[in-house]
Design a protein around this motif. Sequence first.
Motif, PDB file in Angstrom:
ATOM      1  N   GLU A 187      17.689 -31.525   0.251  1.00 42.36           N
ATOM      2  CA  GLU A 187      17.381 -32.434   1.348  1.00 42.36           C
ATOM      3  C   GLU A 187      17.357 -31.636   2.646  1.00 42.36           C
ATOM      4  O   GLU A 187      18.375 -31.386   3.274  1.00 42.36           O
ATOM      5  N   LEU A 188      16.145 -31.236   3.027  1.00 43.97           N
ATOM      6  CA  LEU A 188      15.939 -30.405   4.209  1.00 43.97           C
ATOM      7  C   LEU A 188      15.115 -31.181   5.225  1.00 43.97           C
ATOM      8  O   LEU A 188      14.095 -31.762   4.881  1.00 43.97           O
ATOM      9  N   ARG A 189      15.557 -31.178   6.468  1.00 42.19           N
ATOM     10  CA  ARG A 189      14.766 -31.825   7.515  1.00 42.19           C
ATOM     11  C   ARG A 189      14.082 -30.742   8.344  1.00 42.19           C
ATOM     12  O   ARG A 189      14.623 -29.651   8.541  1.00 42.19           O
ATOM     13  N   THR A 190      12.896 -31.040   8.813  1.00 42.03           N
ATOM     14  CA  THR A 190      12.119 -30.101   9.611  1.00 42.03           C
ATOM     15  C   THR A 190      12.469 -30.283  11.078  1.00 42.03           C
ATOM     16  O   THR A 190      12.506 -31.401  11.581  1.00 42.03           O
ATOM     17  N   GLU A 191      12.721 -29.163  11.761  1.00 47.12           N
ATOM     18  CA  GLU A 191      13.029 -29.177  13.190  1.00 47.12           C
ATOM     19  C   GLU A 191      12.151 -28.157  13.898  1.00 47.12           C
ATOM     20  O   GLU A 191      11.643 -27.222  13.284  1.00 47.12           O
ATOM     21  N   ARG A 192      11.998 -28.326  15.189  1.00 48.56           N
ATOM     22  CA  ARG A 192      11.203 -27.413  16.010  1.00 48.56           C
ATOM     23  C   ARG A 192      12.117 -26.390  16.673  1.00 48.56           C
ATOM     24  O   ARG A 192      13.136 -26.735  17.262  1.00 48.56           O
ATOM     25  N   SER A 193      11.739 -25.117  16.573  1.00 45.90           N
ATOM     26  CA  SER A 193      12.502 -24.045  17.193  1.00 45.90           C
ATOM     27  C   SER A 193      12.135 -23.934  18.671  1.00 45.90           C
ATOM     28  O   SER A 193      11.008 -24.211  19.069  1.00 45.90           O
ATOM     29  N   GLU A 194      13.092 -23.473  19.471  1.00 45.20           N
ATOM     30  CA  GLU A 194      12.830 -23.211  20.884  1.00 45.20           C
ATOM     31  C   GLU A 194      11.996 -21.945  21.066  1.00 45.20           C
ATOM     32  O   GLU A 194      11.456 -21.701  22.137  1.00 45.20           O
ATOM     33  N   GLY A 195      11.924 -21.109  20.024  1.00 45.44           N
ATOM     34  CA  GLY A 195      11.080 -19.917  20.069  1.00 45.44           C
ATOM     35  C   GLY A 195      11.731 -18.686  20.667  1.00 45.44           C
ATOM     36  O   GLY A 195      11.056 -17.703  20.953  1.00 45.44           O
ATOM     37  N   ILE A 196      13.045 -18.696  20.862  1.00 37.79           N
ATOM     38  CA  ILE A 196      13.767 -17.553  21.427  1.00 37.79           C
ATOM     39  C   ILE A 196      14.591 -16.906  20.320  1.00 37.79           C
ATOM     40  O   ILE A 196      15.249 -17.602  19.543  1.00 37.79           O
ATOM     41  N   GLY A 197      14.567 -15.572  20.263  1.00 38.53           N
ATOM     42  CA  GLY A 197      15.326 -14.886  19.223  1.00 38.53           C
ATOM     43  C   GLY A 197      15.689 -13.470  19.610  1.00 38.53           C
ATOM     44  O   GLY A 197      15.400 -13.009  20.714  1.00 38.53           O
ATOM     45  N   THR A 198      16.305 -12.766  18.658  1.00 36.17           N
ATOM     46  CA  THR A 198      16.742 -11.383  18.837  1.00 36.17           C
ATOM     47  C   THR A 198      16.265 -10.564  17.646  1.00 36.17           C
ATOM     48  O   THR A 198      16.414 -10.994  16.506  1.00 36.17           O
ATOM     49  N   VAL A 199      15.696  -9.400  17.928  1.00 33.02           N
ATOM     50  CA  VAL A 199      15.247  -8.512  16.856  1.00 33.02           C
ATOM     51  C   VAL A 199      16.479  -7.963  16.143  1.00 33.02           C
ATOM     52  O   VAL A 199      17.377  -7.404  16.773  1.00 33.02           O
ATOM     53  N   ARG A 200      16.543  -8.153  14.830  1.00 33.05           N
ATOM     54  CA  ARG A 200      17.641  -7.614  14.025  1.00 33.05           C
ATOM     55  C   ARG A 200      17.249  -6.291  13.391  1.00 33.05           C
ATOM     56  O   ARG A 200      18.082  -5.434  13.172  1.00 33.05           O
ATOM     57  N   HIS A 201      15.976  -6.128  13.055  1.00 38.31           N
ATOM     58  CA  HIS A 201      15.482  -4.893  12.439  1.00 38.31           C
ATOM     59  C   HIS A 201      13.988  -4.799  12.707  1.00 38.31           C
ATOM     60  O   HIS A 201      13.294  -5.803  12.682  1.00 38.31           O
ATOM     61  N   SER A 202      13.497  -3.592  12.947  1.00 36.21           N
ATOM     62  CA  SER A 202      12.068  -3.396  13.164  1.00 36.21           C
ATOM     63  C   SER A 202      11.626  -2.113  12.474  1.00 36.21           C
ATOM     64  O   SER A 202      12.313  -1.101  12.538  1.00 36.21           O
ATOM     65  N   SER A 203      10.493  -2.188  11.785  1.00 31.86           N
ATOM     66  CA  SER A 203       9.924  -1.027  11.100  1.00 31.86           C
ATOM     67  C   SER A 203       8.487  -0.837  11.551  1.00 31.86           C
ATOM     68  O   SER A 203       7.788  -1.798  11.863  1.00 31.86           O
ATOM     69  N   VAL A 204       8.043   0.406  11.556  1.00 31.64           N
ATOM     70  CA  VAL A 204       6.655   0.724  11.873  1.00 31.64           C
ATOM     71  C   VAL A 204       5.923   0.976  10.563  1.00 31.64           C
ATOM     72  O   VAL A 204       6.343   1.810   9.762  1.00 31.64           O
TER      73      VAL A 204
END
Length: 138
Positions: free
Chosen positions: A56-73
Amino acid sequence: MYHHSGNVARAVAGTTTGVLDPKPEGSGNALFFQRCTWCGTAMYHRLLCPVCQGSELRTERSEGIGTVRHSSVLHRNTPAARNVSLVEMAEGFVLRGRVMGPPVGVHSGDRVRLSTAKDPVRGEPVFQLVDEPYGAWT
């Protein structure tokens, strides 16, 4: 989407269809995620809760702000290098996306904001850095 429990079928709150939908009246893009109604865990593109296995999962809208945890090229399947980042959103879920800018200029801990909910080529969210990277003003 329906969950069948024995001979009784009941509607499940929230589905994974339409997770990346445009905002109403063409005012840009919004990023949607699911939250488990049983334990409150936030998740992205799941059918079951990874913590309690609830459906039972409800859909919500994100504010769109986050933090990079890992980045690869990445250099494969593309004419130029591009980054692929894991971004932890303020609501507590983690998703894969691309951060605009030079691929080597994205680092763990960088704050990002959603730019486009669905890249037209790769279909993944695109983010932009909230703070100017060091050296941008020199």
